[in-house]
Design a protein around this motif. Structure first.
Motif, PDB file in Angstrom:
ATOM      1  N   LYS A 156     -43.951 -53.605  51.557  1.00  0.00           N
ATOM      2  CA  LYS A 156     -45.063 -52.919  50.885  1.00  0.00           C
ATOM      3  C   LYS A 156     -46.177 -53.940  50.642  1.00  0.00           C
ATOM      4  CE  LYS A 156     -43.863 -49.355  48.381  1.00  0.00           C
ATOM      5  NZ  LYS A 156     -43.308 -48.446  47.339  1.00  0.00           N
ATOM      6  N   LEU A 157     -47.129 -53.969  51.552  1.00  0.00           N
ATOM      7  CA  LEU A 157     -48.104 -55.066  51.610  1.00  0.00           C
ATOM      8  C   LEU A 157     -49.161 -54.997  50.531  1.00  0.00           C
ATOM      9  CD1 LEU A 157     -48.589 -55.405  55.475  1.00  0.00           C
ATOM     10  CD2 LEU A 157     -46.783 -56.310  53.989  1.00  0.00           C
ATOM     11  N   HIS A 158     -49.315 -53.862  49.875  1.00  0.00           N
ATOM     12  CA  HIS A 158     -50.268 -53.737  48.776  1.00  0.00           C
ATOM     13  C   HIS A 158     -49.570 -53.605  47.428  1.00  0.00           C
ATOM     14  CE1 HIS A 158     -53.863 -52.301  51.464  1.00  0.00           C
ATOM     15  NE2 HIS A 158     -53.573 -53.578  51.606  1.00  0.00           N
ATOM     16  N   GLY A 159     -48.258 -53.915  47.376  1.00  0.00           N
ATOM     17  CA  GLY A 159     -47.525 -53.815  46.130  1.00  0.00           C
ATOM     18  C   GLY A 159     -46.839 -52.468  45.991  1.00  0.00           C
ATOM     19  N   SER A 160     -46.247 -52.247  44.808  1.00  0.00           N
ATOM     20  CA  SER A 160     -45.465 -51.035  44.596  1.00  0.00           C
ATOM     21  C   SER A 160     -45.489 -50.646  43.120  1.00  0.00           C
ATOM     22  CB  SER A 160     -44.020 -51.250  45.050  1.00  0.00           C
ATOM     23  OG  SER A 160     -43.261 -50.061  44.943  1.00  0.00           O
ATOM     24  N   LEU A 161     -45.424 -49.350  42.850  1.00  0.00           N
ATOM     25  CA  LEU A 161     -45.458 -48.863  41.471  1.00  0.00           C
ATOM     26  C   LEU A 161     -44.242 -49.309  40.668  1.00  0.00           C
ATOM     27  CD1 LEU A 161     -46.707 -45.183  41.948  1.00  0.00           C
ATOM     28  CD2 LEU A 161     -48.027 -47.176  41.211  1.00  0.00           C
TER      29      LEU A 161
ATOM     30  N   ALA B 180     -45.255 -51.033  30.043  1.00  0.00           N
ATOM     31  CA  ALA B 180     -45.227 -52.053  31.097  1.00  0.00           C
ATOM     32  C   ALA B 180     -46.054 -53.260  30.714  1.00  0.00           C
ATOM     33  CB  ALA B 180     -45.742 -51.463  32.410  1.00  0.00           C
ATOM     34  N   ASN B 181     -47.080 -53.077  29.901  1.00  0.00           N
ATOM     35  CA  ASN B 181     -47.893 -54.207  29.454  1.00  0.00           C
ATOM     36  C   ASN B 181     -47.210 -55.027  28.374  1.00  0.00           C
ATOM     37  OD1 ASN B 181     -49.980 -53.521  31.157  1.00  0.00           O
ATOM     38  ND2 ASN B 181     -50.925 -52.153  29.676  1.00  0.00           N
TER      39      ASN B 181
ATOM     40  N   TYR C  80     -60.019 -53.543  33.946  1.00  0.00           N
ATOM     41  CA  TYR C  80     -59.251 -53.666  35.174  1.00  0.00           C
ATOM     42  C   TYR C  80     -57.797 -53.267  34.948  1.00  0.00           C
ATOM     43  CZ  TYR C  80     -57.632 -55.703  39.563  1.00  0.00           C
ATOM     44  OH  TYR C  80     -57.080 -55.886  40.803  1.00  0.00           O
ATOM     45  N   GLU C  81     -57.206 -53.756  33.858  1.00  0.00           N
ATOM     46  CA  GLU C  81     -55.810 -53.423  33.559  1.00  0.00           C
ATOM     47  C   GLU C  81     -55.653 -51.940  33.261  1.00  0.00           C
ATOM     48  OE1 GLU C  81     -54.700 -56.063  30.425  1.00  0.00           O
ATOM     49  OE2 GLU C  81     -54.386 -57.770  31.778  1.00  0.00           O
ATOM     50  N   GLU C  82     -56.641 -51.358  32.571  1.00  0.00           N
ATOM     51  CA  GLU C  82     -56.594 -49.928  32.303  1.00  0.00           C
ATOM     52  C   GLU C  82     -56.652 -49.122  33.595  1.00  0.00           C
ATOM     53  OE1 GLU C  82     -58.811 -49.998  27.916  1.00  0.00           O
ATOM     54  OE2 GLU C  82     -59.798 -49.098  29.657  1.00  0.00           O
ATOM     55  N   PHE C  83     -57.450 -49.598  34.530  1.00  0.00           N
ATOM     56  CA  PHE C  83     -57.534 -48.862  35.786  1.00  0.00           C
ATOM     57  C   PHE C  83     -56.211 -48.913  36.547  1.00  0.00           C
ATOM     58  CE2 PHE C  83     -58.152 -48.079  40.209  1.00  0.00           C
ATOM     59  CZ  PHE C  83     -58.946 -46.945  40.197  1.00  0.00           C
ATOM     60  N   LEU C  84     -55.560 -50.074  36.585  1.00  0.00           N
ATOM     61  CA  LEU C  84     -54.261 -50.165  37.258  1.00  0.00           C
ATOM     62  C   LEU C  84     -53.251 -49.226  36.606  1.00  0.00           C
ATOM     63  CD1 LEU C  84     -53.777 -53.969  38.024  1.00  0.00           C
ATOM     64  CD2 LEU C  84     -54.717 -52.174  39.488  1.00  0.00           C
ATOM     65  N   LEU C  85     -53.299 -49.136  35.280  1.00  0.00           N
ATOM     66  CA  LEU C  85     -52.394 -48.242  34.569  1.00  0.00           C
ATOM     67  C   LEU C  85     -52.709 -46.781  34.895  1.00  0.00           C
ATOM     68  CD1 LEU C  85     -50.180 -47.678  32.538  1.00  0.00           C
ATOM     69  CD2 LEU C  85     -51.851 -47.971  30.703  1.00  0.00           C
ATOM     70  N   LEU C  86     -54.002 -46.432  34.906  1.00  0.00           N
ATOM     71  CA  LEU C  86     -54.410 -45.077  35.250  1.00  0.00           C
ATOM     72  C   LEU C  86     -53.964 -44.728  36.666  1.00  0.00           C
ATOM     73  CD1 LEU C  86     -56.024 -42.475  34.632  1.00  0.00           C
ATOM     74  CD2 LEU C  86     -58.063 -43.676  35.498  1.00  0.00           C
TER      75      LEU C  86
ATOM     76  N   LEU D  48     -44.911 -59.749  31.919  1.00  0.00           N
ATOM     77  CA  LEU D  48     -44.836 -59.329  33.309  1.00  0.00           C
ATOM     78  C   LEU D  48     -46.107 -58.575  33.711  1.00  0.00           C
ATOM     79  CD1 LEU D  48     -41.129 -58.084  33.503  1.00  0.00           C
ATOM     80  CD2 LEU D  48     -42.049 -60.292  34.226  1.00  0.00           C
ATOM     81  N   SER D  49     -46.452 -58.680  34.987  1.00  0.00           N
ATOM     82  CA  SER D  49     -47.663 -58.059  35.513  1.00  0.00           C
ATOM     83  C   SER D  49     -47.299 -57.065  36.609  1.00  0.00           C
ATOM     84  CB  SER D  49     -48.606 -59.118  36.104  1.00  0.00           C
ATOM     85  OG  SER D  49     -48.941 -60.097  35.147  1.00  0.00           O
ATOM     86  N   ARG D  50     -48.099 -56.023  36.745  1.00  0.00           N
ATOM     87  CA  ARG D  50     -47.918 -55.093  37.856  1.00  0.00           C
ATOM     88  C   ARG D  50     -48.273 -55.768  39.175  1.00  0.00           C
ATOM     89  NH1 ARG D  50     -49.990 -52.149  33.905  1.00  0.00           N
ATOM     90  NH2 ARG D  50     -48.765 -50.397  33.137  1.00  0.00           N
ATOM     91  N   VAL D  51     -47.647 -55.306  40.230  1.00  0.00           N
ATOM     92  CA  VAL D  51     -47.973 -55.819  41.563  1.00  0.00           C
ATOM     93  C   VAL D  51     -48.631 -54.684  42.339  1.00  0.00           C
ATOM     94  CG1 VAL D  51     -47.134 -56.980  43.623  1.00  0.00           C
ATOM     95  CG2 VAL D  51     -45.977 -57.350  41.433  1.00  0.00           C
ATOM     96  N   ILE D  52     -49.917 -54.549  42.167  1.00  0.00           N
ATOM     97  CA  ILE D  52     -50.715 -53.555  42.876  1.00  0.00           C
ATOM     98  C   ILE D  52     -51.995 -54.231  43.343  1.00  0.00           C
ATOM     99  CG2 ILE D  52     -52.068 -51.428  42.664  1.00  0.00           C
ATOM    100  CD1 ILE D  52     -50.042 -50.401  40.669  1.00  0.00           C
TER     101      ILE D  52
END
Length: 370
Positions: A208-213, A243-244, A105-111, A257-261
């Motif tokens: 940005k309701l689904h998060g931001s890069l 970022a990880n 899952y984390e790899e996919f968010l990064l991709l 810290l975690s991405r917000v996506i």
């Protein structure tokens, strides 16, 4: 007259300024585009630092469930939404495989972050810039996209009477990832500090309701971090492999810290980040007050129940709406269906329609600040 712009995936797809000559990915072609840019590690002056990323777990998951090996993904019809939805279900069902599935899952968010950033790095979007220049105080932009096209346009506004900053223009306080010298010494929060005179607060909002890069979130102390994304190093820092490895800089916190996506799945978890429901509340209140709503490339997908609820709920309380504009590339029967849905949601008989942003853009006129 208060305006609300609504940006969907079709708005990003209209961008043609990519240095790679690509258009923004959508669910049905994401993997094909991701594979095309995966081995591109620098675009002009932007270095992404992703040479050593292999994405082993997400590719193993795809091969296990679809029988498609990594070397064949670029020629497949894999759908991003389907892959993520099944991955979410597998995360719930396969308790023994949690470690590898979380990594997938984390790899996919990064991709996803890197793919969008590489493809959408290019010249400023003139249509977004016209929209940004036309905004007045109290206007709102609601975006379902992660990319930064509108963020850039708002930062580059030239009207000194209308303000937007990353520190407060997203509807929630954002702390800058660049610390001042004093903050480095004292280990305090990496927060935004203007180097010149104090800047006024933002008087337009980008929700940005689904998060931001460019967002990173601390799940322990609840702070949101961003980067004033006008610097090359900062953009890459947030969305490459580093970022990880970034930790919260709030005193005595140091949480990773975690991405917000919030990815496009049938099982969107809007509660996973506490401030996301607050943004949805702000968006609903903006829609309740709007006298004009402009929807660009957003089709109200039937599976996005929260979005459908938000718009319909807002319209039950809106007594000011005078005009609805729809910009979409749909044609024929899909267009007829789309406009019927919009009329149902906004409770209007007439909708101004434009087939693309290029045709609508010349009709945007900067308005005097009230």
């Amino acid at each position: 007259m208060t305006k609300v712009y609504v940006l969907g995936a079709g708005a990003s797809a209209a961008y043609t300024g990519s240095f790679l000559g690509e258009t923004s990915p959508v669910a049905k072609n994401f993997f094909q585009k991701a594979m095309r840019v995966m081995n591109i590690h620098q675009v002009k002056n932007r270095y992404f630092g992703d040479e050593n990323l292999k994405y082993r777990h997400i590719f193993a998951f795809i091969e296990e469930f679809w029988g498609i090996s990594k070397d064949k993904i670029a020629r497949s019809d894999l759908d991003m939404e389907e892959v993520l939805t099944l991955l979410n279900i597998e995360l719930q069902e396969d308790t023994a495989g949690q470690g590898r599935l979380v990594q997938a899952y984390e790899e996919f968010l990064l991709l996803m972050a890197l793919t969008f950033d590489k493809i959408l790095y290019g010249t400023p979007c003139p249509h977004y810039q016209r929209i940004a220049e036309s905004l007045q105080p109290e206007d709102t932009v609601i975006s379902f996209n992660y990319e930064l096209l509108m963020d850039y346009a708002l930062l580059n506004r030239k009207d000194a009477r209308v303000f937007w900053h990353t520190r407060d223009g997203y509807g929630i306080p954002c702390n800058n990832l660049q610390p001042s010298a004093r903050e480095k010494e004292q280990g305090e929060l990496w927060r935004h500090e203007a180097t010149g005179p104090a800047q006024p607060s933002s008087n337009i909002q980008l929700l940005k309701l689904h998060g931001s890069l460019n967002w990173l979130y601390c799940p322990r102390c609840g702070r949101l971090f961003t980067y004033q994304h006008d610097g090359v190093a900062g953009q890459s820092l947030i969305i490459n492999g580093m970022a990880n490895m970034l930790n919260c800089m709030t005193r005595n916190c140091c949480q990773r810290l975690s991405r917000v996506i919030i990815p496009p799945t049938l099982m969107k978890n809007y509660q996973s980040v506490p401030f996301i429901p607050k943004l949805w509340g702000q968006a609903r209140r903006a829609l309740e007050k709007a006298s004009e709503i402009i929807i660009i490339g957003y089709s109200f997908p039937p599976t996005d129940f929260r979005s459908n609820w938000m718009f319909r709920k807002a319209m039950t309380r809106n007594q000011n709406l005078k005009r609805v504009v729809v910009i979409d590339t749909a044609e024929g029967y899909p267009l007829k269906t789309l406009l019927t849905k919009h009329k149902s949601i906004f409770r209007v008989n007439d909708i101004a329609f434009y087939p693309n942003l290029a045709e609508y853009s010349p009709r945007i006129t900067p308005q005097a600040v009230q």
